[in-house]
Design an enzyme around this catalytic site. Structure first.
Site, short mmCIF file in Angstrom:
data_model
loop_
_atom_site.label_atom_id
_atom_site.label_comp_id
_atom_site.label_asym_id
_atom_site.label_seq_id
_atom_site.Cartn_x
_atom_site.Cartn_y
_atom_site.Cartn_z
N ILE A 1 11.71 -1.86 -4.44
CA ILE A 1 10.40 -2.38 -4.78
C ILE A 1 9.55 -2.40 -3.51
CG2 ILE A 1 9.10 -4.41 -5.53
CD1 ILE A 1 11.51 -5.11 -7.30
N ASP B 1 -31.49 6.05 -11.46
CA ASP B 1 -32.90 5.79 -11.69
C ASP B 1 -33.69 6.60 -10.67
OD1 ASP B 1 -35.13 4.59 -12.79
OD2 ASP B 1 -35.05 2.85 -11.48
N ALA C 1 15.32 -3.52 -2.67
CA ALA C 1 15.04 -2.48 -1.68
C ALA C 1 14.09 -1.42 -2.22
CB ALA C 1 16.33 -1.83 -1.22
N GLU D 1 7.42 -3.86 -1.37
CA GLU D 1 6.77 -5.16 -1.21
C GLU D 1 5.43 -5.05 -0.46
OE1 GLU D 1 11.08 -5.78 -1.82
OE2 GLU D 1 9.93 -4.55 -0.42
N ASP E 1 8.69 -1.42 8.40
CA ASP E 1 7.76 -0.54 7.69
C ASP E 1 6.39 -1.18 7.44
OD1 ASP E 1 9.16 1.76 7.54
OD2 ASP E 1 9.59 1.69 5.39
#
Length: 918
Positions: free
Chosen positions: A287, A331, A285, A289, A745
Site C-alpha cells: 500500500i 466569454d 508493504a 502510504e 522513499d
C-alpha cells in the site's frame, strides 16, 4: 407567472398601471409600508447556498478512499506487532488531512475577500423625501434614483430618464452599453427592453428615477443564481481517478497478501498465526502510504505556483482537472478582450488613418501621445476631434495606481473619443471655455444621435452632432474636405457608406461626426428641438472603435492550439463582432460557423453535438444556453473549462468540469460558482494554469512509478523465501520493507511532487480520460524496468555477501553477522537504486541533464535524508536489533554510492534511443 411575462408586463404597461400594480406612487412608499414589505419579501440580497459546516469540511479530508485505506493499513501494522509503524501511517494521514483542510480554507478566505458585488447604499424616495438607504432594505414598490457610476440595486421600471446609458455586460455579456428611456421598445438581445433596468448592472451615463418591481432572489440576477445553486457538485476527475487507483492497489495488496499467506502455510509450513502476520506485513508493504500526502503536496505546490500566475484555486483537485481540459468555453468581453473601447481608424473624405500609438500624421498613420497637436496641419482632423471631445458627456480620470485602467464616468464609447483627443494633446477643459456649451440634445435609441450647441463667436452658434452613420449621414447635405465646405454628392455619400460597411465587417463600431454653424438669430436656445437643429449638417468623417483583444491573447491561444485544446467563444455580443474578434485573435478561421441564441434554441441535441465537433462560435446567447453548450460538450466526452465574469456565466461555470471566474470584474455569483478565480482577469493566466495542472498529473504519475518500483525488490526476497520452502532465509524482513515505504522513499517521493513542468508538456494532447494513473506505461516502467533491475541487484548483493563467506560450500546464513550483513545490503541496494530511480523518474522523455540534475532541491534533500536514515539504522545498537541491520564495510559503502551512476546513465541511454526522433 413566467419570468419573461413578468418583464413584459412591467415593460409594456403604462407607468400608472405599474404604480397601481405595485401599490406605490411617484412619491414612493411610506416607512411603515416599506417595513411591512421587507418582512414579506426579505432582504434585497442574493442568498448564497448553505455551505457545509466547518466540521464536515474538516472531516472530509480524512475519509477519502485512500485515507480509509491508510487507516486500515495502520491498524494492520499494529496487529502485526509493529505499533510504531502503525502510528506512523496514521500520523501521515492526520498531517495530510490537516494540510488539505488548511489549504482549502485559506483559498475560501481569499475568495470571500474578492466577493463585493451589490452596492451598499441607494437613494430612495420614502415618505415623499429622498433618503439614503442600505440597498439590502430596498423593497418592491420603492422609487429610487440612479446616476452615473451607480450599481443598480433591483429590477425596475424607469419613471424618468436623462441620457441614461446602462452597462449590462454582467448580465448579458455585451460589451456595448444600452440606451434606456421611459418609452418601451423591445431592443435586440436579452434584457434589452428600453424602459427596464436590472439588478447588478451599472449606470454608465445619465440619470434616472425608477420603481423596483423585483428584489433579491426574484430579480433576473437572483434567478440565474438559483439556477446555479440547483446544480449538484460532482467529484473531480482526479478524485475519481484516485478512488479507482485505491481500489486497484487494494486489490493488488490483498491478492498478494492472500498468496503469501497460502505460500507461507503450504510451502514454508508456518503456523497460521505466523503466516497471517507475515502476509499482513506484505499487504501493508504494497500500500503506497506516501501517495495521499504526495498528491496533496503536488496540488498545493501547483496552487502556490498558480497564485503567482494570478490564478486563485478554491479546491486543490481543481488544479489537476484544469490540466486535463480539452475544451475551453470562453466569454469574450473582458476575458479575450480588454473591456475598454479603443479607436482604431479615423476616416475623412480625403484620407483613412490607422490609429496606433503616439501623436502625428504620417502616411495614413496617426500616432497618439505627442506633445504637439497631431491634427494642427489638418483642418478635417481638427474638426473631427473637436466634435468628438465637445459633443461628449463622459469624463476620464487617470488613476495613480500603476497598471490600473482610467476611471470612466460615462459610456465606454464616449470615453474612447475623449482618450483619443486627450492623447493627441486636445485640452477639453480649455477649449470648452472658449466654446461654452449652451444646450444638449441627448442621445436616444430612436434618433441614435447626440448634439450639443456651443457659442462659436459673438454672432454665431456651432452645433456638433455625432451618432450612428446611417442616422447622421441622412441629416447631412454638405461635406468638408481639406477645410473647404461643399455640397455632398451621391458618390461621396456612397464612398462613406462603403467604408462604414467595411468597418462593420471587421467588427468595428462606426461613429459619424458632423457639424453646422448657424446665426444666433436663427435659433431660439429655449426652444431647441432635434428636428430643427439636426439638419443641413456638414459631414466630417468617421471614427471606428472596438473592444481590442488583450495583447497576450495571441500567444495564449497559440499555446492552447499546440496543446490540442479547443477554444469556443460563447458570448452575449453580436454575431458579427464575435466572429470578427475570433478570427482576429486566431481563435478560429473565417470558415467558423456562428450560431445565435435563437438558432441554438431551435437545435436538437444531436445537431448541437455535431456542430460542437467543428469550428463554432456562439453569439447572443442566454445563460441557460451557455449551460446547454457546456453540458453537450461533456456528453461528447470533453473535459470542459468555462470562463466568465457575469451573472449570465454562472450556470455554465458551475456545470463545467472547471469553472474560471474573473476576480477584478467578476460578479459574486460567478465567483461562487467557479473553481478558480483569475485575479488579473487574463486569459493567458488560464494557459499558465493548465500547464501547472498538467505538471501536477505528470508528477503524480512519476511518484506512482517511483513508489511502485520499490515494491518489486521488496517482494522478490519474500518470493524466493516462499518458493524455496524456507531454504533461502528471508533476505529482507517486513520491518525493512516498511522502512523503505515509510522512511527512505517518502521524502524523495514528495520531492517528485514538486517537480517543475517538463518543457514539452504544452505540446502534447490532453490525457485521455480512459487512460488511468496506473496504466501500461507505469506498470512496465515500474515493474519490468526499474523494479526488475533493482530486484536483480539487491538479490545479487544478498548472494554476493554469502558467496564471500563460504556459500555454496556453507549453507546460506539464517542468523548471525553474515545474515545481518546480507539483509542490510539488500536494504541498502534497494535504497541506493531508488536514488537512481527517483532521478530517472523526474523526466519522461528529455534528459535529466538537460532539465538540470540539481534543479529539484526537494529530491536532493530527500536523498540526503534517506542516506542518513540508512546510516543511522546500520550503526545504532537498538535500531539494529529492531530492523535486522549491522555495520557495513567500507567496500560495501563504496559499492552502494557508486550504484546509482550506471543506473542513471542506462536510463539516459534508453530515453535517447526511444525518444530521440520525438
Amino acid at each position: 407567472m413566467d419570468q419573461n411575462k413578468i418583464r413584459k408586463l412591467y415593460a409594456q404597461n403604462k407607468i400608472s398601471e405599474v404604480f397601481l400594480n405595485l401599490k406605490s406612487a411617484d412619491v414612493g412608499l411610506t416607512s411603515t409600508e416599506a417595513n411591512n414589505r421587507l418582512k414579506k419579501y426579505g432582504l434585497n440580497e442574493i442568498k448564497k447556498p448553505q455551505k457545509e459546516s466547518e466540521w464536515k469540511s474538516f472531516l472530509k479530508n480524512f475519509i477519502s478512499m485512500m485515507a480509509i485505506l491508510l487507516w486500515i493499513s495502520g491498524a494492520i501494522a499494529i496487529l502485526s506487532g509493529t505499533l510504531e509503524l502503525g502510528i506512523a501511517i496514521w500520523l501521515v494521514n492526520i498531517i495530510n488531512g490537516l494540510f488539505s483542510f488548511w489549504q482549502e480554507r485559506a483559498a475560501k478566505k481569499a475568495t470571500n475577500a474578492l466577493n463585493n458585488m451589490l452596492p451598499s447604499y441607494v437613494q430612495v424616495i420614502r415618505n415623499g423625501k429622498k433618503v439614503q438607504l442600505d440597498a439590502k432594505k430596498l423593497v418592491p414598490g420603492d422609487v429610487f434614483i440612479l446616476q452615473a457610476g451607480n450599481t443598480i440595486p433591483a429590477d425596475a421600471r424607469i419613471i424618468s430618464a436623462s441620457s441614461l446609458q446602462v452597462d449590462q455586460s454582467a448580465l448579458n455579456g455585451e460589451s456595448t452599453t444600452e440606451s434606456k428611456s421611459v418609452e418601451y421598445a423591445p431592443g435586440e438581445g436579452n434584457y434589452a427592453e428600453t424602459n427596464l433596468v436590472y439588478s447588478g448592472t451599472s449606470v454608465a451615463a445619465g440619470t434616472a428615477r425608477a420603481i423596483a418591481f423585483a428584489t433579491g432572489m426574484e430579480t433576473e440576477f437572483g434567478k440565474i443564481a438559483q439556477l446555479t445553486q440547483k446544480q449538484r457538485k460532482v467529484d473531480s476527475p482526479l478524485t475519481k481517478e484516485l478512488n479507482r487507483l485505491t481500489k486497484q492497489l487494494s486489490m493488488i495488496a490483498v491478492s498478494i497478501g492472500l498468496l503469501f499467506l497460502l505460500a507461507a502455510i503450504f510451502l514454508v509450513k508456518y503456523p497460521f498465526a505466523k503466516a497471517f502476520v507475515f502476509a499482513l506485513g506484505m499487504v501493508v508493504a504494497f500500500i503506497p502510504e506516501g501517495l495521499l500526502p504526495t498528491v496533496t503536496l503536488s496540488l498545493a505546490q501547483g496552487v502556490k505556483r498558480m497564485a503567482k500566475k494570478h490564478a486563485l484555486v478554491k479546491e486543490l483537485n481543481s488544479v489537476e482537472t484544469l490540466g486535463e481540459t480539452t475544451v475551453i468555453c470562453s466569454d469574450k468581453t473582458g476575458t479575450l478582450t480588454q473591456n475598454q473601447m479603443t479607436i482604431h481608424y479615423i476616416w475623412t473624405p480625403k484620407n483613412e488613418y490607422r490609429v496606433t500609438g503616439n501623436g502625428y500624421v504620417n502616411n495614413g498613420q496617426i500616432e497618439l501621445n505627442k506633445k504637439q497637436l497631431w491634427y494642427d496641419e489638418n483642418p478635417d482632423l481638427q474638426k473631427l476631434v473637436e466634435i468628438a471631445a465637445l459633443d461628449n458627456d463622459t469624463s476620464v480620470e487617470q488613476t495613480k495606481m500603476k497598471g490600473a485602467k482610467p476611471k470612466i464616468l460615462g459610456t465606454p464609447t464616449e470615453a474612447a473619443l475623449v482618450i483619443m483627443a486627450e492623447k493627441g494633446g486636445f485640452d477639453r477643459s480649455k477649449v470648452i471655455i472658449k466654446y461654452p456649451r449652451l444646450y444638449e440634445l441627448p442621445f436616444d435609441s430612436e434618433r441614435k444621435r447626440m448634439s450639443t450647441i456651443h457659442r462659436w463667436n459673438d454672432q454665431q452658434f456651432i452645433i456638433f452632432t455625432k451618432g450612428s452613420f446611417s442616422d447622421v449621414i441622412k441629416q447631412c447635405d454638405q461635406i468638408q474636405i481639406d477645410g473647404q465646405i461643399q455640397p455632398m454628392t451621391p458618390s461621396q455619400q456612397q464612398a462613406a457608406a462603403n467604408y462604414n460597411a467595411q468597418y462593420a465587417l471587421k467588427g468595428l463600431r462606426s461613429m459619424a461626426m458632423a457639424y453646422r454653424i448657424v446665426d444666433k438669430d436663427s435659433i431660439d436656445i429655449n426652444k431647441v428641438t432635434a428636428t430643427t437643429t439636426e439638419q443641413h449638417l456638414i459631414f466630417v468623417g468617421l471614427t471606428t472603435m472596438s473592444d481590442p483583444p488583450r495583447p497576450e491573447i495571441y500567444n495564449a491561444i497559440k499555446r492552447c492550439h499546440e496543446a490540442k485544446i479547443k477554444i469556443i467563444m460563447v458570448t452575449g455580443d453580436s454575431k458579427l463582432t464575435a466572429k470578427s474578434v475570433a478570427v482576429q485573435i486566431g481563435l478560429t478561421t473565417n470558415q467558423a460557423r456562428v450560431i445565435s441564441g435563437d438558432e441554438l434554441e431551435k437545435m436538437s441535441k444531436h445537431e448541437l453535438s455535431v456542430a460542437l465537433k467543428g469550428e463554432v462560435i456562439f453569439a447572443r446567447v442566454a445563460p441557460e444556453q451557455k449551460y446547454k453548450v457546456v453540458k453537450t460538450l461533456q456528453q461528447n466526452g470533453e473535459i470542459v473549462a468555462s470562463t466568465g465574469d457575469g451573472v449570465n456565466d454562472a450556470p455554465a461555470l458551475k456545470q463545467a468540469d472547471i469553472g474560471i471566474a474573473m476576480g477584478m470584474t467578476g460578479t459574486d455569483v460567478a465567483k461562487d460558482a467557479a473553481n478558480i478565480i483569475l485575479t488579473d482577469d487574463n486569459f493567458a493566466s488560464i494557459v499558465a494554469a493548465i500547464e501547472e495542472g498538467r505538471a501536477v498529473y505528470s508528477n503524480i504519475r512519476k511518484f506512482l512509478t517511483y513508489i511502485l518500483t520499490s515494491n518489486v525488490p521488496e517482494a522478490f526476497p519474500s518470493i524466493l523465501f516462499l518458493l524455496s520452502g524456507g531454504i533461502i532465509p528471508l533476505p529482507m524482513t517486513v520491518m525493512q520493507i516498511l522502512t523503505v515505504d515509510l522512511g527512505t522513499d517518502m521524502l524523495p517521493a514528495l520531492g517528485l511532487g514538486g517537480e517543475a513542468v517538463d518543457s514539452d508538456v504544452m505540446k502534447q494532447s490532453p490525457r485521455n480520460r480512459k487512460e488511468y494513473l496506473l496504466n501500461k506505461t507505469v506498470i512496465a516502467k515500474a515493474f519490468l524496468w526499474y523494479g526488475f533491475i533493482s530486484s536483480m541487484i539487491s538479490i545479487g548483493a544478498y548472494f554476493l555477501v554469502n558467496l564471500k563467506n563460504g556459500w555454496p560450500r556453507i549453507p546460506l546464513a539464517s542468523n548471525g553477522e553474515v545474515y545481518l550483513r546480507a539483509t542490510t545490503m539488500v536494504l541498502g541496494t534497494i535504497i541506493f537504486t531508488q536514488i537512481a530511480n527517483v532521478l530517472n523518474c523526474r523526466t519522461n522523455r528529455i534528459s535529466i541533464f538537460k532539465k538540470g540534475l540539481f534543479s529539484n532541491t526537494g529530491i536532493w534533500y530527500g536523498i540526503i535524508f534517506e542516506i542518513l536514515l540508512f546510516l543511522i539504522l546500520t550503526i545504532t545498537p537498538g535500531l539494529q536489533q529492531l530492523f535486522n541491520t549491522t555495520n557495513l564495510l567500507m567496500t560495501d559503502w563504496l559499492f552502494l554510492f557508486c550504484l546509482p551512476i550506471p543506473l542513471v546513465l542506462l536510463d539516459e541511454l534508453k530515453k535517447w534511443i526511444l525518444y530521440r526522433k520525438k
